[in-house]
Scaffold this active site. Structure first.
Site, PDB file in Angstrom:
ATOM      1  N   SER A  20      -4.351  -0.968   5.322  1.00 46.79           N
ATOM      2  CA  SER A  20      -4.408   0.476   5.043  1.00 46.79           C
ATOM      3  C   SER A  20      -5.657   0.804   4.221  1.00 46.79           C
ATOM      4  O   SER A  20      -6.341   1.803   4.479  1.00 46.79           O
ATOM      5  CB  SER A  20      -3.176   0.917   4.251  1.00 46.79           C
ATOM      6  OG  SER A  20      -2.109   1.237   5.110  1.00 46.79           O
ATOM      7  N   LYS A  47       5.202   6.093  -3.339  1.00 50.93           N
ATOM      8  CA  LYS A  47       6.081   5.987  -2.171  1.00 50.93           C
ATOM      9  C   LYS A  47       6.706   7.343  -1.936  1.00 50.93           C
ATOM     10  O   LYS A  47       6.818   8.150  -2.858  1.00 50.93           O
ATOM     11  CB  LYS A  47       7.200   4.971  -2.449  1.00 50.93           C
ATOM     12  CG  LYS A  47       7.791   4.371  -1.206  1.00 50.93           C
ATOM     13  CD  LYS A  47       6.962   3.207  -0.724  1.00 50.93           C
ATOM     14  CE  LYS A  47       7.477   2.599   0.537  1.00 50.93           C
ATOM     15  NZ  LYS A  47       6.786   1.325   0.846  1.00 50.93           N
ATOM     16  N   GLN A  94       5.181  -1.080  -5.557  1.00 49.50           N
ATOM     17  CA  GLN A  94       3.879  -0.884  -4.896  1.00 49.50           C
ATOM     18  C   GLN A  94       2.710  -0.980  -5.886  1.00 49.50           C
ATOM     19  O   GLN A  94       1.637  -1.447  -5.537  1.00 49.50           O
ATOM     20  CB  GLN A  94       3.873   0.492  -4.191  1.00 49.50           C
ATOM     21  CG  GLN A  94       2.796   0.634  -3.124  1.00 49.50           C
ATOM     22  CD  GLN A  94       3.185   0.028  -1.779  1.00 49.50           C
ATOM     23  OE1 GLN A  94       4.312   0.159  -1.363  1.00 49.50           O
ATOM     24  NE2 GLN A  94       2.255  -0.626  -1.115  1.00 49.50           N
ATOM     25  N   ASN A 143       8.847  -3.042  12.679  1.00 49.39           N
ATOM     26  CA  ASN A 143       7.410  -3.347  12.619  1.00 49.39           C
ATOM     27  C   ASN A 143       7.125  -4.695  11.948  1.00 49.39           C
ATOM     28  O   ASN A 143       6.427  -5.549  12.512  1.00 49.39           O
ATOM     29  CB  ASN A 143       6.698  -2.199  11.881  1.00 49.39           C
ATOM     30  CG  ASN A 143       5.248  -2.522  11.604  1.00 49.39           C
ATOM     31  OD1 ASN A 143       4.915  -3.101  10.570  1.00 49.39           O
ATOM     32  ND2 ASN A 143       4.369  -2.190  12.534  1.00 49.39           N
ATOM     33  N   LYS A 188       2.107  -4.732  -6.144  1.00 48.30           N
ATOM     34  CA  LYS A 188       1.588  -5.258  -4.875  1.00 48.30           C
ATOM     35  C   LYS A 188       0.125  -4.857  -4.703  1.00 48.30           C
ATOM     36  O   LYS A 188      -0.739  -5.682  -4.399  1.00 48.30           O
ATOM     37  CB  LYS A 188       2.424  -4.686  -3.726  1.00 48.30           C
ATOM     38  CG  LYS A 188       2.027  -5.184  -2.348  1.00 48.30           C
ATOM     39  CD  LYS A 188       2.688  -4.390  -1.218  1.00 48.30           C
ATOM     40  CE  LYS A 188       4.176  -4.245  -1.386  1.00 48.30           C
ATOM     41  NZ  LYS A 188       4.838  -3.677  -0.181  1.00 48.30           N
ATOM     42  N   GLY A 237       3.018   4.344   6.633  1.00 47.69           N
ATOM     43  CA  GLY A 237       4.358   4.157   7.198  1.00 47.69           C
ATOM     44  C   GLY A 237       5.229   3.250   6.362  1.00 47.69           C
ATOM     45  O   GLY A 237       4.771   2.574   5.441  1.00 47.69           O
ATOM     46  N   ASP A 238       6.503   3.244   6.698  1.00 50.59           N
ATOM     47  CA  ASP A 238       7.500   2.310   6.145  1.00 50.59           C
ATOM     48  C   ASP A 238       8.680   2.403   7.118  1.00 50.59           C
ATOM     49  O   ASP A 238       8.481   2.773   8.289  1.00 50.59           O
ATOM     50  CB  ASP A 238       7.899   2.708   4.708  1.00 50.59           C
ATOM     51  CG  ASP A 238       8.675   1.604   3.975  1.00 50.59           C
ATOM     52  OD1 ASP A 238       8.044   0.652   3.507  1.00 50.59           O
ATOM     53  OD2 ASP A 238       9.914   1.684   3.894  1.00 50.59           O
TER      54      ASP A 238
HETATM   55  P1  NDP Z   1      11.147  -0.424  10.759  1.00 51.08           P
HETATM   56  O1  NDP Z   1      11.765   0.907  10.678  1.00 51.08           O
HETATM   57  O2  NDP Z   1      10.071  -0.668  11.747  1.00 51.08           O
HETATM   58  O3  NDP Z   1      12.258  -1.555  10.962  1.00 51.08           O
HETATM   59  C1  NDP Z   1      13.300  -1.735  10.056  1.00 51.08           C
HETATM   60  C2  NDP Z   1      14.212  -2.820  10.567  1.00 51.08           C
HETATM   61  O4  NDP Z   1      15.194  -3.128   9.582  1.00 51.08           O
HETATM   62  C3  NDP Z   1      14.984  -2.428  11.802  1.00 51.08           C
HETATM   63  O5  NDP Z   1      15.249  -3.576  12.573  1.00 51.08           O
HETATM   64  C4  NDP Z   1      16.273  -1.842  11.240  1.00 51.08           C
HETATM   65  O6  NDP Z   1      17.350  -1.886  12.149  1.00 51.08           O
HETATM   66  C5  NDP Z   1      16.495  -2.757  10.055  1.00 51.08           C
HETATM   67  N1  NDP Z   1      17.183  -2.036   8.963  1.00 51.08           N
HETATM   68  C6  NDP Z   1      16.769  -0.925   8.315  1.00 51.08           C
HETATM   69  N2  NDP Z   1      17.643  -0.528   7.390  1.00 51.08           N
HETATM   70  C7  NDP Z   1      18.638  -1.415   7.446  1.00 51.08           C
HETATM   71  C8  NDP Z   1      19.849  -1.567   6.732  1.00 51.08           C
HETATM   72  N3  NDP Z   1      20.215  -0.690   5.756  1.00 51.08           N
HETATM   73  N4  NDP Z   1      20.625  -2.634   7.038  1.00 51.08           N
HETATM   74  C9  NDP Z   1      20.247  -3.516   8.005  1.00 51.08           C
HETATM   75  N5  NDP Z   1      19.117  -3.423   8.732  1.00 51.08           N
HETATM   76  C10 NDP Z   1      18.325  -2.397   8.446  1.00 51.08           C
HETATM   77  O7  NDP Z   1      10.616  -0.730   9.276  1.00 51.08           O
HETATM   78  P2  NDP Z   1       9.525  -1.798   8.789  1.00 51.08           P
HETATM   79  O8  NDP Z   1       9.578  -3.016   9.629  1.00 51.08           O
HETATM   80  O9  NDP Z   1       8.252  -1.078   8.620  1.00 51.08           O
HETATM   81  O10 NDP Z   1      10.070  -2.137   7.331  1.00 51.08           O
HETATM   82  C11 NDP Z   1      10.930  -3.238   7.060  1.00 51.08           C
HETATM   83  C12 NDP Z   1      10.808  -3.612   5.587  1.00 51.08           C
HETATM   84  O11 NDP Z   1       9.442  -3.997   5.311  1.00 51.08           O
HETATM   85  C13 NDP Z   1      11.118  -2.514   4.573  1.00 51.08           C
HETATM   86  O12 NDP Z   1      11.665  -3.100   3.419  1.00 51.08           O
HETATM   87  C14 NDP Z   1       9.734  -1.944   4.231  1.00 51.08           C
HETATM   88  O13 NDP Z   1       9.724  -1.321   2.976  1.00 51.08           O
HETATM   89  C15 NDP Z   1       8.912  -3.228   4.232  1.00 51.08           C
HETATM   90  N6  NDP Z   1       7.475  -3.091   4.415  1.00 51.08           N
HETATM   91  C16 NDP Z   1       6.927  -2.384   5.438  1.00 51.08           C
HETATM   92  C17 NDP Z   1       5.562  -2.319   5.600  1.00 51.08           C
HETATM   93  C18 NDP Z   1       4.921  -1.609   6.734  1.00 51.08           C
HETATM   94  O14 NDP Z   1       3.679  -1.627   6.810  1.00 51.08           O
HETATM   95  N7  NDP Z   1       5.651  -1.003   7.656  1.00 51.08           N
HETATM   96  C19 NDP Z   1       4.656  -2.953   4.635  1.00 51.08           C
HETATM   97  C20 NDP Z   1       5.331  -3.754   3.634  1.00 51.08           C
HETATM   98  C21 NDP Z   1       6.678  -3.786   3.532  1.00 51.08           C
HETATM   99  P3  NDP Z   1      17.531  -0.762  13.312  1.00 51.08           P
HETATM  100  O15 NDP Z   1      16.554  -1.141  14.397  1.00 51.08           O
HETATM  101  O16 NDP Z   1      18.954  -0.891  13.726  1.00 51.08           O
HETATM  102  O17 NDP Z   1      17.210   0.549  12.663  1.00 51.08           O
HETATM  103  O1  2IT Z   2       5.586  -1.301   1.394  1.00 49.25           O
HETATM  104  C1  2IT Z   2       4.411  -1.188   1.820  1.00 49.25           C
HETATM  105  O2  2IT Z   2       3.491  -1.877   1.352  1.00 49.25           O
HETATM  106  C2  2IT Z   2       4.143  -0.238   2.898  1.00 49.25           C
HETATM  107  N1  2IT Z   2       5.077   0.390   3.384  1.00 49.25           N
HETATM  108  C3  2IT Z   2       2.738  -0.004   3.363  1.00 49.25           C
HETATM  109  C4  2IT Z   2       1.991   0.900   2.420  1.00 49.25           C
HETATM  110  C5  2IT Z   2       0.642   1.369   2.909  1.00 49.25           C
HETATM  111  O3  2IT Z   2       0.097   2.250   2.231  1.00 49.25           O
HETATM  112  O4  2IT Z   2       0.128   0.884   3.914  1.00 49.25           O
END
Ligand code: NDP
Ligand code: 2IT
Length: 450
Positions: A383, A124, A109, A239, A112, A163-164
């Site tokens: 954010s 984080k 992070q 997400n 990034k 969130g994450d």
């Molecule tokens: P969500 O919780 O909304 O979704 C996660 C997705 O990934 C779900 O479909 C979940 O499946 C799947 N998943 C999670 N863990 C595993 C695993 N161990 N094996 C296989 N599938 C898995 O999270 P986000 O979409 O927010 O986050 C996804 C990725 O993006 C992460 O790496 C996060 O760090 C990154 N990220 C998120 C940001 C954000 O703003 N939210 C910003 C930048 C990066 P299931 O539905 O079955 O749980």
């Molecule tokens: O991995 C990421 O960049 C996030 N989960 C979002 C971080 C944030 O502060 O919006």
């Protein structure tokens, strides 16, 4: 330099955290050519200081479920580096969470956030709490218990979580409510809040949209192509994946597969996003197994029916692959499958979804590879817009947020690709991102003194 720093880490507890060592090792490999370029890096011990978190906070969370059973979880906040601005980064609620995973995420992070050019540091946090199968009330009770511990370490100008995985606007709403009750302050201490009380337009969409803006810019400038009619696959269905799919479809691409932790769906005619949203965005998330009930042409492949050494989705033929689920979900076998099936570009929407040997193989085969810290910065960018809006008591229009987001994603692409040409191989965007991000953080660390 890399060996010396890793040797030091080896002698500390940090070495047990394999994802953290993986992230540090990748960054230090990129930075090796810079090690002797500026004497101040050694004088100020920049590399050593950069891989050591400022603060690792761990706390106990006690909460009571709907059956009056008491549960205990671990809570964490890793405040890694605040040279460029307040600590900033998401919270992850997932059963696999531990301090090592959060340390890797907080470390990534820093870089990034530096690439965005905005005034934000790296952090984080999260918990090993498993939200699956919990009622809304249980989620609320857990979030309140989590914030009862976390509130003392954060602040709008100190540390601003978001969130994450497992944490969206519902959880941020509950966390914010508790923070407000305890402290009686109404300031932007969390981002990703619901729009009705201080959230920004487009924050839910921002990461996925940003991923596609980056991909579009990269395709246009590297190979003079657009996303129109490209066959795409997107891992995950949370997400990041959902809004990646939404923007890809708006740009005229055909998304034929997506996945969750239990399996994946495939439809050569293209997936319908509305059904995926109904399955995954309801408060009780269902399995993608539900999808073929509405779409007879679609096939569901259960993870358990697929060999353990590879991930089914990466065996789907495509032009472009988007890795949007979780860390290390795309390994060397998956990379070989993608290349053999004619994939031309891989974009990381999740954090560190590709293993180092898979990245190497993509680069050797001239596959365009967009690293997470550049491609998925859209979330943290909006954010920061939310922090600005909260501080000024303003609400920006969707068009204003979208325009600014697109501009910064393009700026990141151009900075990363220029830096790759200057210091490394053209198109090595991993090196480009690490080096460009490092230079800004290192300069701030030097100017702020030890
Ligand atoms: P969500 O919780 O909304 O979704 C996660 C997705 O990934 C779900 O479909 C979940 O499946 C799947 N998943 C999670 N863990 C595993 C695993 N161990 N094996 C296989 N599938 C898995 O999270 P986000 O979409 O927010 O986050 C996804 C990725 O993006 C992460 O790496 C996060 O760090 C990154 N990220 C998120 C940001 C954000 O703003 N939210 C910003 C930048 C990066 P299931 O539905 O079955 O749980
Ligand atoms: O991995 C990421 O960049 C996030 N989960 C979002 C971080 C944030 O502060 O919006």
């Amino acid at each position: 330099m890399k060996e010396r720093i890793l040797e030091k880490l080896k002698n500390s507890n940090d070495f047990e955290d394999s994802t953290f060592v993986q992230a540090v090792s990748e960054v230090l490999t990129s930075l090796e050519p810079l090690a002797n370029s500026d004497k101040r890096f050694e004088t100020y011990a920049i590399f050593e200081r950069l891989v050591t978190p400022d603060r690792e906070i761990r706390f106990k969370i006690q909460w009571v479920d709907d059956k009056n059973q008491v549960h205990i979880n671990n809570g964490y906040r890793i405040q890694f580096n605040n040279s460029l601005g307040p600590y900033k980064g998401g919270l992850r609620f997932h059963k696999t969470v531990n301090s090592g995973i959060l340390k890797f995420l907080a470390f990534e992070q820093i870089f990034k956030n530096s690439l965005t050019g905005l005034p934000i540091g790296g952090a984080k946090g999260g918990s090993d709490f498993d939200p699956k199968g919990k009622s809304d009330f249980e989620i609320m009770k857990f979030c309140r218990a989590f914030m009862r511990e976390l509130y003392q370490y954060i602040g709008a100008r100190i540390d601003v979580p978001a969130g994450d995985i497992g944490v969206g606007s519902r959880e941020i709403g509950f966390l914010y409510g508790e923070y407000k009750r305890i402290t009686r302050t109404y300031d932007g201490v969390l981002t990703g809040k619901p729009f009705t009380f201080g959230g920004s337009q487009l924050r839910p969409e921002a990461t996925g949209y940003g991923v596609v803006y980056f991909a579009s810019c990269m395709l246009q400038n590297e190979i003079a192509q657009t996303l129109k009619d490209k066959v795409c696959i997107v891992s995950g269905s949370g997400n990041v994946a959902i809004y990646t799919i939404e923007k890809l479809q708006q740009f005229g691409a055909k998304v034929v597969a997506c996945s969750d932790s239990d399996g994946m769906i495939f439809d050569s005619n293209g997936l319908e996003l509305k059904t995926i949203k109904n399955i995954k965005l309801s408060s009780r998330k269902l399995s993608l197994e539900e999808y073929p009930k509405e779409h007879r042409h679609a096939q569901y492949t259960q993870k358990a029916d697929y060999p353990e050494f590879s991930n089914a989705i990466w065996n789907v033929k495509c032009d472009i692959a988007f890795a949007c689920a979780t860390q290390n979900e795309l390994n060397i076998n998956d990379a070989k499958n993608l290349i053999n099936n004619g994939c031309k570009a891989v974009i990381e929407g999740a954090n560190m979804p590709t293993t180092p040997d898979a990245i190497e193989l993509f680069l050797q085969n001239d596959i365009l590879f967009a690293p997470a810290k550049a491609a998925n910065a859209g979330g943290v960018i909006v954010s920061e817009f939310e922090m600005s809006q909260n501080a000024a008591m303003e609400t920006w229009k969707i068009s204003q947020v979208d325009e600014k987001l697109q501009k910064i994603m393009q700026d990141i692409y151009f900075r990363v690709s220029k830096t790759a040409r200057e210091y490394s191989k053209p198109r090595n965007f991993t090196d480009g991102a690490n080096i460009a991000a490092f230079k800004r953080v290192a300069e701030a660390m030097i100017l702020e003194g030890v």
